[in-house]
Design a protein around this motif. Structure first.
Motif, mmCIF file in Angstrom:
data_model
loop_
_atom_site.group_PDB
_atom_site.id
_atom_site.type_symbol
_atom_site.label_atom_id
_atom_site.label_comp_id
_atom_site.label_asym_id
_atom_site.label_seq_id
_atom_site.Cartn_x
_atom_site.Cartn_y
_atom_site.Cartn_z
ATOM 1 N N PHE A 18 47.014 42.733 24.680
ATOM 2 C CA PHE A 18 48.301 43.034 25.529
ATOM 3 C C PHE A 18 47.922 44.266 26.195
ATOM 4 O O PHE A 18 48.499 44.458 27.440
ATOM 5 C CB PHE A 18 49.598 43.089 24.573
ATOM 6 C CG PHE A 18 49.917 41.833 24.063
ATOM 7 C CD1 PHE A 18 50.563 41.865 22.876
ATOM 8 C CD2 PHE A 18 50.295 40.804 24.993
ATOM 9 C CE1 PHE A 18 50.799 40.696 22.470
ATOM 10 C CE2 PHE A 18 50.518 39.619 24.478
ATOM 11 C CZ PHE A 18 50.914 39.631 23.179
ATOM 12 N N SER A 20 45.170 45.026 27.857
ATOM 13 C CA SER A 20 44.604 44.778 29.265
ATOM 14 C C SER A 20 45.194 43.583 29.903
ATOM 15 O O SER A 20 44.940 43.451 31.198
ATOM 16 C CB SER A 20 43.114 44.454 28.829
ATOM 17 O OG SER A 20 43.040 43.793 27.784
ATOM 18 N N CYS A 21 46.275 43.060 29.472
ATOM 19 C CA CYS A 21 46.854 42.260 30.350
ATOM 20 C C CYS A 21 48.169 42.730 31.023
ATOM 21 O O CYS A 21 49.255 42.508 30.852
ATOM 22 C CB CYS A 21 47.458 41.005 29.323
ATOM 23 S SG CYS A 21 47.873 39.668 30.225
ATOM 24 N N LYS A 23 50.270 43.327 34.570
ATOM 25 C CA LYS A 23 50.489 42.360 35.793
ATOM 26 C C LYS A 23 49.509 42.720 36.537
ATOM 27 O O LYS A 23 49.262 41.696 37.528
ATOM 28 C CB LYS A 23 52.148 42.826 36.112
ATOM 29 C CG LYS A 23 52.326 41.646 37.114
ATOM 30 C CD LYS A 23 53.873 41.594 37.472
ATOM 31 C CE LYS A 23 54.269 40.532 38.357
ATOM 32 N NZ LYS A 23 54.092 40.996 39.945
ATOM 33 N N PHE A 25 46.721 43.068 36.724
ATOM 34 C CA PHE A 25 45.402 42.404 36.520
ATOM 35 C C PHE A 25 45.259 41.379 37.461
ATOM 36 O O PHE A 25 44.178 40.682 37.700
ATOM 37 C CB PHE A 25 45.212 42.155 34.962
ATOM 38 C CG PHE A 25 43.935 41.548 34.508
ATOM 39 C CD1 PHE A 25 43.773 40.144 34.294
ATOM 40 C CD2 PHE A 25 42.766 42.229 34.400
ATOM 41 C CE1 PHE A 25 42.605 39.785 33.658
ATOM 42 C CE2 PHE A 25 41.612 41.866 34.036
ATOM 43 C CZ PHE A 25 41.461 40.412 33.762
ATOM 44 N N PHE A 26 46.270 40.300 37.597
ATOM 45 C CA PHE A 26 46.427 39.273 38.304
ATOM 46 C C PHE A 26 46.718 39.255 39.701
ATOM 47 O O PHE A 26 46.730 38.311 40.465
ATOM 48 C CB PHE A 26 47.354 38.072 37.493
ATOM 49 C CG PHE A 26 47.063 37.747 36.145
ATOM 50 C CD1 PHE A 26 47.974 38.260 35.130
ATOM 51 C CD2 PHE A 26 45.981 37.239 35.932
ATOM 52 C CE1 PHE A 26 47.638 38.045 33.734
ATOM 53 C CE2 PHE A 26 45.722 36.648 34.393
ATOM 54 C CZ PHE A 26 46.406 37.230 33.341
ATOM 55 N N ASP A 27 47.224 40.525 39.871
ATOM 56 C CA ASP A 27 47.692 40.489 41.254
ATOM 57 C C ASP A 27 46.644 41.054 42.316
ATOM 58 O O ASP A 27 46.525 42.016 42.797
ATOM 59 C CB ASP A 27 48.828 41.899 41.388
ATOM 60 C CG ASP A 27 49.497 41.666 42.557
ATOM 61 O OD1 ASP A 27 50.182 42.552 43.018
ATOM 62 O OD2 ASP A 27 49.561 40.553 43.375
ATOM 63 N N LEU A 28 45.645 40.269 42.470
ATOM 64 C CA LEU A 28 44.318 40.383 43.324
ATOM 65 C C LEU A 28 44.732 39.991 44.889
ATOM 66 O O LEU A 28 45.193 39.031 45.197
ATOM 67 C CB LEU A 28 43.160 39.695 42.689
ATOM 68 C CG LEU A 28 42.572 40.120 41.627
ATOM 69 C CD1 LEU A 28 41.560 39.276 41.228
ATOM 70 C CD2 LEU A 28 42.496 41.509 41.489
ATOM 71 N N LYS A 29 44.525 41.016 45.931
ATOM 72 C CA LYS A 29 44.755 40.704 47.148
ATOM 73 C C LYS A 29 43.519 40.590 48.092
ATOM 74 O O LYS A 29 42.447 41.244 47.611
ATOM 75 C CB LYS A 29 45.424 41.915 47.818
ATOM 76 C CG LYS A 29 46.853 42.398 46.975
ATOM 77 C CD LYS A 29 47.572 43.267 47.769
ATOM 78 C CE LYS A 29 48.958 43.575 47.240
ATOM 79 N NZ LYS A 29 49.128 43.941 45.925
#
Lengths: 481, 1042
Positions: A18, A20-21, A23, A25-29
């Motif tokens: 958790f 490193s998890c 949000k 982390f996934f929000d790549l632009k």
């Protein structure tokens, strides 16, 4: 004991998991784009967006190649040599169906420009001179696109103003499935847009604008729309509609007030050799620019005509023979290897800049003025305007003195000579509802006769459009599946 | 002893008490009962007295062989229950000092069955392992470190051992799997060494997103495929030296792949690299050299020579009605009478080199083992200018720091160089030039220099360039540096509870450079062009997992294995694209763009993606008779839209070893019979990194000032594609394993497939990508392994596999057909992907030579103008084979062996993508296929080739069933004849093994359509694209062990 160890291990695992998890982390632009909602919020954004509008007009199936090629290839000005790169053979053979990629590309690319122009027009940036200039340019660009759509995909206005036009889109709507608007509605939009553009644009050729709080300075050269370019386009639009009075008024405004002069006989060759947009108000009102880094490469207009590129399309002999020996325009056609090579776009080997596509020139407007004078029973002024061009181009020509239908014919022929290889001839024949004697090949000469009732004079609605859009499916142009 | 017992059971000593309690449970030995205490004491005494025991070692020796009697190198021989062991040398022999109380040896090798041998008496142990895959004792590897015997596995997977992959003349391991793995279809499409390889496991499961499987090397999920930006084709896996591979396992069903969650839908290929085994350091050297040439260019596609072309050209003009005077003048302009006859095929093809050299060392003592290797590989294809060279090295270390902690390092580095010509219709494509250039065009000038003139019909005036000049003066370079590695550690918290962490990296650096010379070619009008693209892709992945196994019941009839883990992966890539034009006219040419005058481009771009997941799996085994397993994985990724960011993937599977049941256990015939099944969900995440975002993009520049446009329509719901798969299988062995059968039936439903759903073009976008399509694949796979003859001196093994797959598109947006804009396919519900769609050719009108087509599918009318015929769905004809697989035969007699591997393919259809220009008179200025010589010439002629007419307009050379060929073929993929030097000779020259062999690859191909103008292997879409010809090779090789 056993359970303690196990729970400890699982706990350690979960904590690692958790921590490193997040949000984020996934929000790549993406590195080369911004969300649509925030992309057009400042004056500088509109400047960038208008550059994008012009760049999209340069696409291969608009002014990048297809439109300027079609206007001569599907008329009597050019044909494709037997030894060729395989492009536009369908145009050359009048064998177009709704799957033709170039014809479909005109529709697709025009609506891409319209999409981008709509974003500028509908943006909520507070108005000032710069913002109005950009919005005016966007209105003019949109009008130009609807004009091309109407001319290519709909019955000529002069033949039937109540015919079906093209769908009108003035705001981005991803899922809409519009049916065709009437030709009258489309032309009304075009006229309204051009009038809006004329009012909003205050910067003329040769001026410059600067964006505050940035280092952006734009020199308003002939590759950007200006007030009188919009008016010149309006003159052409009215002429295409057969509305001689309005066409005359618009053309007169441009000729009298724009300050743009006809290129002299002495400078004619240099004018066509020059690939750079102009600020000196000579000849060009509006052109779509290509430069050394932004051009269509082997898919460009200059690559298509120049023997150093594909050299596929060459001039017809009957066009070549319309020029007198002393006509300075004849030098743009060079006999070579048994063909009449077109040299109007000679910058293929230029390492500094590339040829632009001319859209509106003052000579065109003057000939529009001549024709509208002739059609409104003012033959003396018609002759003055006609000879203004004809005698400029041919120093030893005494001038026309014709009248009546002969005068009209002379004007139309002069348009053919002046605007050869700029994509205009076909649309003249269409608006005048004249039969086309297309030369498919020479030695031996093979003709394709395209009478006024021939359905192939207008492009089909692209199959991709009729497939995707049920509301337009039953509105396909006659003769096409 | 009593004191020892009291000490051990004292409650003060918690740690020891803990182990004491553990041992109490773990002392059950089947059929042997012993009091707990006695056993405990025995065990502890053994441990405590290790030192003493060491002095009482004895040495055993022996040889481990396979069923042919050949030594198995690198097999592991371990005293059961200890770390004491060694690996066999290259001839299979071993020598090991074992403690005097050692009870048994376990001999194992991946891909072969484990054997347990009692060592209580004797000192020489020769053990024969059964190599047939499918045997129940074979170790099967599935993901995340789980490995178990085939008899306990509920999954469907196939393992290919390293022996079948080493020293092959293929550049990457993914090119070596076709025909060896049932369910895996891997057609080639080019002979370019280093080319990408398309792999479809259990059919095509995606239409617009990537359909290749996931590749995992030593637990690291890799960036694979063709990552180049300028080069015609490339393959990241070409950097891995197949000689460093221990085994490749292909995971096929949901039970095996659901552990990979959103990326397992297209199957998973696990690659395990070689690691060291304890023992004396063993060296191995391999050399294989030979030559390559083109494998299969059909006679129908032979380019015409000058006389033939001139004759045909003249005939075409006559048939078009031109006067003889015009014809004669034209012929002269095309070189008639000038004595020119250029054989472009001969000038552009060549016999190429094939070489590889490998050296490895492996060994270690007890706690630390290592494997080191280095290799060199070079292959030239039969087209000049097409080649590949690779330098590679690998290092694997493992160290047991204590009885609880082991860690290891796997490192693999390589550098490869590739020269790759263009393909397709590009004028600089040498293979295209062979087909298109007229034989009456001069390749050389009178003075011996290369001809580059562009005017005149005996020069390059038809678009295509002089390929010899291009090959000599242009550059098409790809340099690829890769480093892959992982560090892993495993800590045994308890003996049956292990925590492990693996951190891996995958670093790829691509340097591409293309130089177009200023005198002849694409850059003639810009004074020469240099384009480069430098990409760096860096991918790190961290996997933390807990493995736990225990026996829930007292009798230990049930065993539970569980895994819980967490994985995170981040992949970043960036590229610099540069372009400059205007080179100085130096002699010699300076091809690097540092000397060019105009800089056109020099931009940096980047693109990243992330994945993070929770992984879990559990298996319950009842006395090796029933096995029930399940897995669950939750994935999140940056590629999935915010609305659909996380997905859950699960599977359940079961297996029943029927042969253990009483009613079968006495049947001698059956040595193993397992029924298994699984069902689960997986995903395909091969979608773009940012596609779901609606964005305004930049780079639409004007007058060299920045411009932007609204260019990405996005989709706020975009997410992975879903797969649900059912698998039912049987694993059976007969005649003590001399015959084994593995059969699977599967049904794989893929939904949520990405589709470009058309929008009205008036929106400014042609389409929006949505998860809306559905495709079904179902079929079966059969593998048979048999040893029909096995005598002391002679043995014959057969391995045969057959796969059948039926693909069907079950849902399209709006149920509407989608006609492919480029290839002659249609997507229609109820028909397979790549279903052919076109007009039906009837033949040639005997009376006048006109080509004829059916007007429509009713076949009632025949027309002689293609434009009047309508396109039809050509039922039963698609690019997907109905059956495919391989057949392998191995014969060995004393030291000689012959191995012959065939691959075959039946039921698919191939088309020649460029035949439009190469047949009939439609484009009369190109050269033509020899097939044109069969054209109709006079009434009564019976032929398929119509009358040759200059610039004919009846559409005879445009796609129709005339150009649809049967893709059925049988190909001898590999034949190797070898000899192993006997021990007596080896001993005298101090080697542990020596093998000589001669190998041939792709030497023989049988096709079943006489009209084929191309090789039948043309990739998944089966449209030939003027690629480098597929190569055949003949090599000789030598392996030495010392």
């Amino acid at each position: 004991m056993k359970s303690f160890k196990i729970y400890f291990a699982i706990g350690a695992l979960m904590i690692t998991a958790f921590s490193s998890c997040k949000k984020d982390f996934f929000d790549l632009k993406p590195y080369n784009a911004l969300p649509l909602e925030t992309a057009l919020t400042t004056e500088a954004d509109l400047y960038t967006a208008m550059n994008g509008v012009y760049a999209s007009m340069r696409s291969v199936n608009l002014y990048g190649r297809t439109l300027p090629i079609k206007g001569d290839l599907m008329a009597d000005n050019t044909f494709i040599k037997p030894s060729n790169s395989g492009r536009y053979l369908d145009f050359n053979q009048y064998n177009i169906n709704s799957a033709n990629t170039n014809a479909n590309g005109v529709w697709t690319s025009a609506y891409v420009v319209i999409k981008n122009a709509n974003l500028v027009i509908n943006s909520t940036v507070a108005s000032n001179a710069n913002v109005n200039q950009f919005k005016g340019e966007a209105y003019a660009s949109r009008a130009l696109m609807y004009f091309e759509l109407a001319r290519n995909f709909a019955t000529p206005y002069t033949v039937n103003p109540d015919a079906l036009g093209v769908p009108i889109v003035v705001k981005y709507n991803r899922d809409s499935l519009p049916a065709r608007n009437s030709l009258k509605e489309v032309y009304k939009l075009i006229v309204d847009d051009l009038n809006q553009a004329y009012t909003l644009m205050t910067f003329g050729l040769g001026t410059s604008l600067s964006i505050p709080n940035t280092s952006i300075v734009r020199s308003n050269n002939s590759s950007y729309f200006t007030k009188y370019a919009a008016k010149a386009l309006l003159a052409k639009v009215y002429m295409t509609m057969g509305d001689w009075d309005n066409a005359k008024a618009a053309a007169l405004d441009v000729v009298t007030n724009s300050g743009v002069t006809v290129v002299t006989n002495a400078n004619f060759a240099a004018y066509w050799k020059n690939p750079t947009p102009r600020t000196d108000k000579v000849e060009t009102l509006f052109e779509v620019s290509s430069d050394i880094t932004n051009n269509n490469g082997t898919n460009s207009l200059y690559n298509f005509y120049d023997p150093n590129g594909y050299g596929d399309a060459v001039s017809t002999t009957n066009l070549y023979n319309t020029y007198t020996a002393t006509d300075v325009r004849k030098a743009l056609i060079v006999p070579s290897g048994g063909y009449l090579v077109v040299q109007k776009y000679p910058n293929i080997l230029n390492a500094a800049d590339k040829d632009d596509t001319k859209i509106l020139r003052i000579s065109d407007v003057i000939l529009i003025l001549a024709e509208t004078h002739a059609r409104t029973s003012d033959e003396p002024n018609a002759l003055i305007r006609l000879n203004q061009i004809a005698k400029n181009r041919d120093a030893s020509f005494a001038g026309f003195s014709s009248s009546g239908s002969q005068l009209i014919t002379d004007i139309v022929n002069e348009r053919r000579k002046e605007l050869a290889f700029e994509g205009d001839r076909f649309f003249d024949l269409l608006r005048l509802n004249l039969p086309i004697a297309k030369v498919r090949g020479e030695n031996p000469t093979v003709l394709i006769n395209v009478p006024v009732t021939d359905y192939r004079r207008i492009f089909p609605i692209p199959q991709a459009e009729t497939d995707a859009n049920p509301n337009i499916r039953s509105q396909q142009n006659p003769g096409y599946l | 002893m009593r004191r020892l017992h009291n000490f051990l059971s004292s409650p003060d000593n918690i740690l020891i008490r803990y182990f004491y309690d553990r041992l109490r449970i773990n002392i059950h030995i089947r059929n042997k009962t012993m009091t707990m205490r006695k056993f405990l004491l025995l065990m502890l005494c053994s441990l405590l007295m290790t030192a003493e025991l060491m002095a009482q070692n004895r040495t055993i020796t022996g040889k481990i062989t396979d069923e042919k009697g050949n030594g198995v190198p690198n097999a592991s021989v371990v005293v059961k229950g200890t770390n004491i062991g060694t690996t066999t040398s290259i001839d299979g022999t071993f020598s090991l000092a074992i403690p005097s109380n050692a009870r048994s040896l376990v001999v194992s090798y991946v891909g072969m069955s484990d054997r347990e041998v009692s060592v209580t008496s004797g000192s020489i142990y020769n053990v024969q392992l059964s190599a047939a895959s499918g045997n129940m004792e074979e170790i099967v590897v599935t993901g995340y470190g789980t490995a178990q015997k085939r008899k306990n596995s509920t999954a469907s997977s196939t393992t290919v051992g390293g022996k079948e992959l080493e020293n092959r003349p293929q550049t990457s391991v993914d090119q070596m799997l076709g025909g060896k793995v049932p369910g895996l279809f891997a057609p080639s499409f080019t002979g370019q060494p280093g080319a990408n390889q398309q792999i479809r496991i259990r059919g095509i499961g995606s239409i617009s997103a990537g359909a290749n499987p996931l590749f995992v090397v030593d637990g690291v999920i890799l960036n694979t495929g063709d990552l180049s930006r300028l080069t015609t084709t490339s393959n990241t896996l070409a950097g891995i030296n197949a000689n460093d591979i221990e085994a490749v396992t292909v995971l096929k069903d949901a039970q095996a792949t659901a552990l990979y969650g959103s990326r397992g839908a297209n199957g998973v290929i696990l690659i395990t690299t070689k690691s060291g085994r304890a023992g004396k350091t063993k060296f191995r050297a391999d050399v294989e050299v030979g030559y390559t040439n083109y494998a299969n260019v059909p006679d129908a596609a032979r380019p015409l020579n000058a006389d033939e072309w001139l004759m045909l050209y003249e005939e075409g003009l006559k048939n078009a009605g031109f006067s003889q005077a015009t014809i004669d003048a034209s012929l002269v302009s095309y070189g008639k009478g000038a004595g020119i006859n250029t054989d472009w095929f001969d000038l552009v093809t060549r016999q190429g080199q094939q070489q590889q050299y490998n050296l490895s060392a492996s060994g270690g003592e007890g706690k630390t083992t290592f494997y080191l290797s280095g290799g060199y590989f070079k292959q030239e294809a039969s087209i000049k200018g097409s080649d590949f060279e690779r330098y590679s090295a690998a290092a694997n270390f493992k160290h047991a720091a204590s009885s609880k902690l082991t860690f290891g390092l796997n490192l693999n580095g390589n550098y490869s160089k590739q020269n790759t010509p263009f393909n397709g219709g590009l004028f600089a494509n040498p293979t295209g030039n062979i087909a298109f250039l007229r034989p009456t065009v001069n390749a050389y000038n009178a003075d011996g220099t290369l001809n580059i003139a562009r005017t005149g019909n005996t020069n390059f005036n038809q678009g295509n360039y002089n390929p010899l000049y291009i090959i000599e003066n242009n550059k098409y370079l790809l340099g690829n540096t890769q480093i892959r590695g992982s560090v892993n550690a495993e800590y045994a918290i308890l003996q049956n509870l292990k925590l492990s962490e693996r951190f891996g990296i995958d670093y790829i650096n691509l340097n591409e450079y293309q130089f177009d010379n200023p005198y002849h070619g694409d850059a003639r009008t810009v004074g020469g062009r240099g384009q480069s693209s430098d990409s760096r892709l860096f991918n790190w992945i961290s996997t933390t997992q807990l493995n736990y196994n225990f026996y829930p019941d007292q009798e230990k009839n049930f065993k539970v294995d569980a895994l819980l883990g967490y994985e995170a992966q981040k992949s970043k890539s960036q590229s610099v694209d540069a372009r400059a034009e205007g080179f100085p006219a130096t002699s010699p040419l300076l091809p690097y763009s540092t000397v060019a005058s105009s800089v056109i481009n020099g931009r940096l771009g980047a693109s990243d993606y992330d994945f993070a997941s929770i992984i879990s799996t559990a298996q319950i085994n009842y006395r090796n008779r029933f096995v029930l397993s399940g897995s669950f994985r939750r994935d999140g990724s940056s590629r999935f839209s915010e609305n659909n960011r996380f997905g859950n993937f699960w599977s359940v599977g079961g297996a029943w070893n029927i042969d253990k049941e009483d009613f079968l256990s006495s049947v001698e015939l059956i040595s193993g019979l397992k029924l298994r099944g699984s069902y689960g969900t997986t995903g395909n995440a091969n979608i773009t990194n940012y596609g779901w975002r609606t964005t305004f993009g930049y780079g639409a520049n004007y007058n060299s000032t920045p411009g932007g446009t609204f260019n990405t329509v996005g989709n706020e719901d975009l997410t992975w594609e879903n797969n649900k798969q059912l698998d039912i299988g049987i694993d059976a062995g007969f005649f003590k394993g001399r015959l084994s059968l593995i059969a699977d039936y599967y049904r794989r439903v893929s939904d949520g497939l990405l589709f470009a759903e058309p929008l009205s073009l008036t929106s400014g976008f042609p389409s929006i990508t949505r998860n809306i399509g559905e495709v079904e694949n179902k079929g079966y796979e059969i593998t048979l392994n048999a040893t029909p003859i096995r005598t002391k001196e002679f043995s014959w093994d057969i391995s045969f596999n057959l796969s059948h797959n039926k693909n069907s598109v079950t849902k399209l947006p709006g149920g509407k057909d989608i006609i492919d804009a480029v290839n002659p396919f249609i997507l229609r519900q109820g028909f397979p992907i790549n279903q052919y769609y076109g007009r039906e050719y009837v033949g040639v009108d005997q009376s006048n030579g006109d080509p004829l087509w059916y007007k429509d599918s009713t076949h009632t009318t025949i027309v002689n103008d293609r434009a009047q015929a309508t396109r039809e769905v050509l039922k039963g004809k698609s690019t997907n084979p109905k059956y495919f697989g391989g057949l392998s035969n191995t014969f060995s007699y004393r030291g000689f062996s012959v191995v012959a591997d065939f691959i075959y393919n039946y039921g698919n259809y191939i088309s020649d993508g460029w035949i439009f220009y190469l047949i009939d008179g439609v484009d009369p200025v190109q050269n033509k296929y020899a097939l044109n010589l069969k054209r109709w010439q006079k009434p009564g002629d019976v032929t398929d080739v119509p009358r040759y007419v200059y610039q004919s307009t009846n559409g005879s050379s445009s796609f129709s069933t005339r150009f649809l060929y049967k893709g059925d073929f049988i190909r001898l993929r590999n034949i190797t004849v070898g000899y192993s030097v006997p021990n007596k000779v080896l001993n005298s020259i101090n080697l542990s093994s020596a093998n000589f062999y001669v190998r041939g690859t792709n030497l023989w191909t049988k096709t079943y359509d006489k009209n084929l103008t191309v090789d039948p292997e043309q990739g998944v879409t089966a449209q030939s694209n003027l690629d480098v010809y597929l190569s055949k090779t003949v090599t000789v090789g030598l392996n030495l062990g010392f």
